[in-house]
Design an enzyme around this catalytic site. Structure first.
Site, short mmCIF file in Angstrom:
data_model
loop_
_atom_site.label_atom_id
_atom_site.label_comp_id
_atom_site.label_asym_id
_atom_site.label_seq_id
_atom_site.Cartn_x
_atom_site.Cartn_y
_atom_site.Cartn_z
N CYS A 77 0.78 -1.25 0.00
CA CYS A 77 0.00 0.00 0.00
C CYS A 77 0.81 1.30 0.00
CB CYS A 77 -0.91 0.03 1.22
SG CYS A 77 -1.81 -1.48 1.55
N HIS A 134 -2.66 6.14 4.89
CA HIS A 134 -1.53 5.21 5.04
C HIS A 134 -0.19 5.81 4.62
CE1 HIS A 134 -0.48 0.64 5.18
NE2 HIS A 134 -0.05 1.33 6.23
#
Ligand SMILES: [Ca+2]
Length: 445
Positions: A77, A134
């Protein structure tokens, strides 16, 4: 002397000029909606001959452009997300792998870095992020510090879809800089907020990042129980395949709702919707014909389903094997917004705007991947050729035109090509920083 009549005429002229300028402004600066799925595999969607029925994404492909050779910049990610913001390889910014939510983790994308949301905000775009960030947990890493005017969502890699607690038991749902609980299944919340934002900003250019949690674990459909946080209760999990199917269905429905509201508001001719995934599949999602899954530098780790939709600008029903990558979004978005990439910010990406408009294939520079982790595998693409160097420095070469599944290593049959590509890959590695994030990550475990 200016008399009353002249003054009135001049006022009308100025007013007309103002409205003409306003109109031209909105037509020239399209709205941009980036829908980023999480851990969605190349073999999941029905429009990619996948195993699940995804009618809304299929409709998006029928009305837009489907990429068959589009890649995430990394196979996990955070680095992919960093590269979307900066337009360059995430290794330069010390982001080789995902950022763990362990308390005290200071790793993140440096807010001093050049990122596109702030640049397009400066030229009149409303900017919002709903969903996953993130890219760091410190207050300085809050998305509002990168040019997003609105942020509702979570900072970590994944939260409980109902209670919004992260994997280590920390509460992780934010309204801007404040932690604030909100009732609802994550996919639904992100969708509803996105639809409202589009309605509220229909009369001026906007950038909306719909950063879905779906289809990342935890495995939870809308009717499955809470798994994390104070309200979690022991439960017998449902069949994972069925839960995954529900999660993907919710993601698909979300895409349909976003396309629908854009059409209802008559914005489709001046709105680009771009759908992609941040990396390859997790255990219940599928890579289709590709080798490898999330974390892997083989094609399955980073070749992702990708669709661009912009009626009357992007030719409907087209399919392309143009090699492209998620970091290309940064210069593409800047070009659409009419503002340049700053000269002091060298990028590795190219703008796709001309390609959206005319779909003439363009030469692509080589692309590189490096997996940070126990196995420092590396890979590169050059046209149809894929070179992989594993942690033992074994070299593999694949001709993807003949062997999309990377089953037959043809390195020995093509010594010159293997050697040249290996040199290029090692030269790239010399340029980017070492596994900074991963080394820090290990220290924190
Ligand atoms: Ca992911």
């Amino acid at each position: 002397m200016i008399n009353k009549r002249t003054l009135s005429f001049l006022s009308c002229l100025l007013l007309s000029a103002f409205f003409l300028t306003t109109k031209a402004y909105s037509v020239e600066k399209p709205n941009i909606i980036l829908i980023l799925a999480d851990d969605l595999g190349y073999g999941d969607l029905s429009c990619y001959d996948g195993v699940h029925s995804t009618p809304h994404l299929d409709r998006m492909a029928v009305e837009g452009l489907r990429f068959t050779d589009f890649h995430s910049t990394a196979s996990v990610c955070s680095p992919t997300r960093a590269s979307i913001m900066t337009g360059r390889y995430p290794h330069y910014d010390g982001l080789d792998t995902y950022i763990s939510p362990v308390p005290g983790n200071t790793i993140g994308l440096d807010p001093e870095n050049v990122t596109f949301p702030g640049l397009i905000k400066d030229v009149g775009y409303k900017t919002a992020l709903f969903g996953k960030w993130h890219l760091g947990y410190e207050p300085k890493h809050n998305p509002l510090n990168y040019g997003f005017e609105i942020f509702h969502g979570f900072l970590s890699g994944h939260v409980d879809y109902h209670s919004h607690y992260d994997r280590l038991g920390g509460f992780d749902w934010w309204h801007g800089r404040e932690q604030k609980q909100e009732e609802g299944y994550t996919t639904h919340l992100i969708t509803d907020k996105s639809v409202d934002f589009i309605k509220e900003n229909a009369d001026h250019p906007f950038f909306l990042m719909v950063a879905h949690e779906g289809v990342h674990f935890p495995l939870q459909g809308p009717t499955d129980p809470i798994q994390r946080g104070p309200d979690a209760k022991p439960h017998k999990p449902r069949n994972g395949k069925l839960v995954y199917k529900d999660m993907l269905q919710e993601l698909d429905i979300s895409v349909g709702k976003i396309m629908d509201v854009v059409k209802e508001l008559n914005l489709e001719r001046r709105t680009l919707i771009f759908f992609t995934s941040d990396n390859g599949p997790m255990p219940f999602s599928k890579a289709g014909p590709l080798k490898g899954k999330k974390h892997s530098v083989y094609e399955g780790g980073h070749r992702v389903p990708t669709i661009a939709w912009w009626p009357e600008t992007i030719k409907a029903g087209s399919v392309t094997d143009q090699l492209a990558i998620t970091m290309d979004l940064m210069p593409s978005i800047l070009e659409l917004a009419g503002t340049p990439v700053p000269e002091d910010h060298p990028i590795d990406a190219v703008s796709l705007v001309d390609f959206f408009k005319n779909q003439e294939p363009f030469d692509r520079q080589s692309l590189f991947w490096r997996r940070a982790g126990k196995q420092a595998d590396r890979a590169m693409r050059e046209g149809q050729w894929s070179l992989v160097i594993d942690k033992t420095d074994r070299v593999e070469l694949y001709d993807l035109k003949a062997d999309i599944g990377q089953q037959k290593n043809v390195a020995e049959m093509n010594p010159e090509r293997s050697s040249t590509m290996k040199k290029e890959l090692l030269a790239w590695e010399d340029k980017v920083k070492p596994y900074l994030n991963y080394l820090n990550y290990l220290k924190k475990q």
